[in-house]
Each structure stands twice: as C-alpha cells, then as structure tokens.
Design an enzyme around this catalytic site. Structure first.
Site, PDB file in Angstrom:
ATOM      1  N   HIS A   1      -6.164   0.193  -1.244  1.00 16.94           N
ATOM      2  CA  HIS A   1      -6.532  -1.129  -0.745  1.00 16.94           C
ATOM      3  C   HIS A   1      -7.695  -1.753  -1.513  1.00 16.94           C
ATOM      4  CE1 HIS A   1      -4.320   0.800   2.545  1.00 16.94           C
ATOM      5  NE2 HIS A   1      -3.875  -0.419   2.759  1.00 16.94           N
TER       6      HIS A   1
ATOM      7  N   ASP B   1      -7.430   5.583  -1.799  1.00 17.26           N
ATOM      8  CA  ASP B   1      -7.123   4.382  -1.029  1.00 17.26           C
ATOM      9  C   ASP B   1      -6.603   3.281  -1.958  1.00 17.26           C
ATOM     10  OD1 ASP B   1      -7.067   2.195   0.640  1.00 17.26           O
ATOM     11  OD2 ASP B   1      -9.074   2.512   1.462  1.00 17.26           O
TER      12      ASP B   1
ATOM     13  N   CYS C   1       0.810  -1.222   0.000  1.00 15.47           N
ATOM     14  CA  CYS C   1       0.000   0.000   0.000  1.00 15.47           C
ATOM     15  C   CYS C   1       0.844   1.273   0.000  1.00 15.47           C
ATOM     16  CB  CYS C   1      -0.987   0.003   1.164  1.00 15.47           C
ATOM     17  SG  CYS C   1      -0.277  -0.318   2.789  1.00 15.47           S
TER      18      CYS C   1
END
Length: 401
Positions: free
Chosen positions: A280, A278, A89
């Site tokens: 993820h 994000d 990430c």
C-alpha cells in the site's frame, strides 16, 4: 467499477508518493524487535540481537511490489485504469510470491540484492513483473486474466483468486520454468502434484551462479499454494501455532493474506507477531530495463522495501493462502515430511490434510471446473457482507473453525 465510498475510504489508508521513492528515515526503525526469540524469514532462522543487519538485508532483498501509477491503461486506451491504487493490493501480493519463487529458482534462496546489483538474471525476473501488457506477470496480465474469469478490472481478489490466475499465467512463460499447484479443500494430494511436476523430457532451470541453464529434467519446479479459511471474522486460536510453524519450514514462501481492509504478504514471524511486506504505497510506474542509466537505477530501488512491518498474528484476516516452493523432487518430498511431522502430527486441528491420493468421497466435479475462479463450494452465508477491502467470496475451500 469500485464505488466512490469505497475508493474514498481506501484512499485515506494509502500512502501517496509523488516522487519516485522516499525512504522514511528514523533513528532506529521498529521493524524487528530486540528479542532473544528467533526471527523466521521464509524458512531461515535469525537471532535478532546478533543478526539484525543480516535480517534487514534479507528482507530488503525480497521483491516488493506495490501500487503503481501512470502506466499504460489496463484494457486499452478507453480504460481509466492507469493505476491500481485502491484495488490491486492482492494482485501485488501475488506478484511478490511468484517473484520470490523465481528468485529462489534462478538465483538461489540465499541471494541478496544491493543497489549495485545488475545481474542479468535478476533483471530478467524483474522485467517480467513490470507494468506493461507484454510482461508475463504484469498488473495488466493479472487483472485481465482475472476479468476473463469473472473478476472485472478494479475488483478485489481473494487469496484463492490470485492463486488461480497466477496458475494460468505461468503456463505461458517457458523461461520462468515453474508450475503452480493450488491445493483445494484443505488437502494436499501428493500424487496429483507428482503427476503434475514429473514431466518426461521436460526442461527446468539450473543455476551455475550467473545465468540460468536449460537442462533435461523430470521435475517441473513447484510453487504450491494452499488457500485456507481459518475462521469467520478472525483466526481461530487453534490454528495460530500451525500458522507460525509454517514460516519455519525450509520451503516456506510465506503467506498471502492480510488484515481487515488490507492485503499483505507475510514473510516471517517473531514471537506472536508476523512480519510482512505492505503493497500500500503508490509509486510511479517505470522500467528497470538493463539498469544502465540513473532513472533505471532509481526504479530498481523502488522494488525493495527499506524495512518490513509487524502485526500480532491474531490480527490477520482468516482468509489466507500458505505458499511453498520446491525446486526439485527432493525438496517436495522433504516438504511433505516436514508438513506431516511439524504441521499435522503435533496439532489437534491441523491447518490442512496430506494424503497420497484423493479421498473416496472427493467431489466428482471435474478438477478444471472445481478450480475455476469464482466457483464457491462451501461459502458460509453472510461472509461476503463482512467489511473487507479485498474479496473473500471466491474461495473454493471449506471454512474452518
């Protein structure tokens, strides 16, 4: 190698996508609040009530790099790393910052993406981040460069580590034409940056609206990254106003950071909340190439997020890196004025310092050694034991607050 418990714990937080890309459809996404307060996206001010569509289009135009699966193994055929799910990430956040810098330089800060976009310069930028060893800023290059500096493939990076790795990689890509300066010890040394960026007989990239042109220049476009620790387990409130103000500066390229257990790319703020992309989401690896067939069009769409997310600024992990981009020397001088007038002068406890030359008491350690990934100078005992899903033990800077 990651422990099974960490892998399993992280797996619960990741959205698995078995199709190429699935857009969550809702009647009205809760990405931008309906408020009179200004919305700031990388130095641009918006009115959420009057310009909601413009805000969303701007956000969707940002390059969105996420977990991928099914790529050629990192480290060769004997490796099991065919996905960065659960560990990549912060590497993806670094890609987003560098990608945005290249968009600003080659396409302009006001450039907007659509599904029909087939601009050769845009595709050339995107190809540099694809999940293949030959791409200059691929997950392969970033992970292996980190491994050469003591971060094995599969280990989490902190904000400073990704900054140092990207700094090494940009040297080998002449077309991108940028240089990265990582400001250590909470201090921007102006003349160090000037010496780094002012190159006699160098080349930079200018934009004619369609294609990049090489032209003689004395300034190497600058991506400035300032790693900071703004507290131990949470951000000290004295730094919150300065952090919000940083998104308002014209040269802002956002903040690499996260919240506990998640690395995120913060691109703006509204009120007391920060807006972020994000990484993820796990998507299938693939190539955009020239975007001439349907599959390539579909892959291109996976590099643009349908909507951003928000969290309270107090929820950010205190280990962050502020990012700014200066295409010209004029931009850098303007940035220095803004930093002094907006981030330093009004604050009792500024986020960092600005000085012309290194202070007399600056560490005598050679700069290259000081900036090496993994060298710790002021690590607080016990910090490494905090439950974080990206590494925070590698930061080469003073702990604040």
């Amino acid at each position: 190698m990651l422990s099974v418990s960490l892998q399993e714990g992280y797996r619960e937080q990741v959205i698995e996508m078995d199709s190429l890309f699935t857009q969550n459809v809702a009647d009205e996404p809760d990405d931008i609040p309906h408020t009179q307060e200004p919305v700031w996206i990388l130095g641009k001010r918006y009115n959420a009530i009057k310009e909601l569509d413009a805000i969303r289009r701007d956000i969707k135009s940002k390059l969105w790099f996420t977990y991928r699966k099914g790529f050629v193994p990192i480290g060769g055929s004997s490796s099991n790393f065919t996905s960065d799910k659960g560990w990549g990430c912060m590497l993806r956040c670094g890609q987003m910052v560098l990608g945005q810098a290249l968009v600003c330089l080659h396409l302009g800060r006001d450039w907007l993406w659509t599904m029909e976009t087939r601009d050769n310069t845009y595709l050339k930028i995107l190809n540099r981040f694809e999940d293949r060893r030959a791409a200059p800023f691929s997950i392969h290059q970033i992970a292996l460069t980190g491994a050469s500096e003591g971060k094995e493939v599969g280990q989490w990076f902190g904000p400073n580590t990704i900054a140092q790795v990207l700094k090494k990689l940009v040297v080998y890509d002449d077309w991108s034409s940028v240089t990265i300066h990582v400001a250590l010890d909470n201090t921007i040394v102006v003349n160090d940056i000037m010496r780094q960026c002012k190159i006699e007989g160098g080349t930079t990239v200018e934009v004619d609206g369609r294609t990049p042109l090489k032209a003689p220049s004395e300034w190497k476009p600058l991506l400035l990254i300032i790693p900071l620790r703004l507290g131990l387990s949470e951000i000290n409130p004295v730094y919150i106003n300065g952090l919000k103000t940083s998104f308002q500066i014209a040269q802002s390229l956002g903040v690499i950071g996260g919240k506990p257990n998640l690395a995120l790319y913060f691109i703006g703020c509204v009120g007391d909340e920060v807006i972020f992309l994000d990484p993820h989401t796990t998507q299938r690896s693939g190539s955009v190439d020239h975007k001439t067939v349907e599959g390539e069009v579909d892959i291109d769409a996976t590099y643009h997020c349908g909507s951003a997310s928000r969290i309270p600024i107090t929820g950010i992990d205190p280990s962050v890196a502020l990012c700014f981009f200066c295409a010209t020397e004029k931009d850098f001088k303007s940035l220095c004025r803004s930093i002094q007038e907006e981030l330093i002068d009004p604050e009792k406890q500024p986020l960092f310092e600005l000085c012309s030359e290194k202070p007399a008491d600056w560490s005598p350690v050679d700069d290259c050694a000081t900036e090496a990934v993994g060298t710790a100078t002021n690590v607080v005992l016990g910090f490494e034991s905090l439950d974080r899903q990206y590494d925070t033990s590698d930061e080469d800077f003073e702990l604040l607050g």
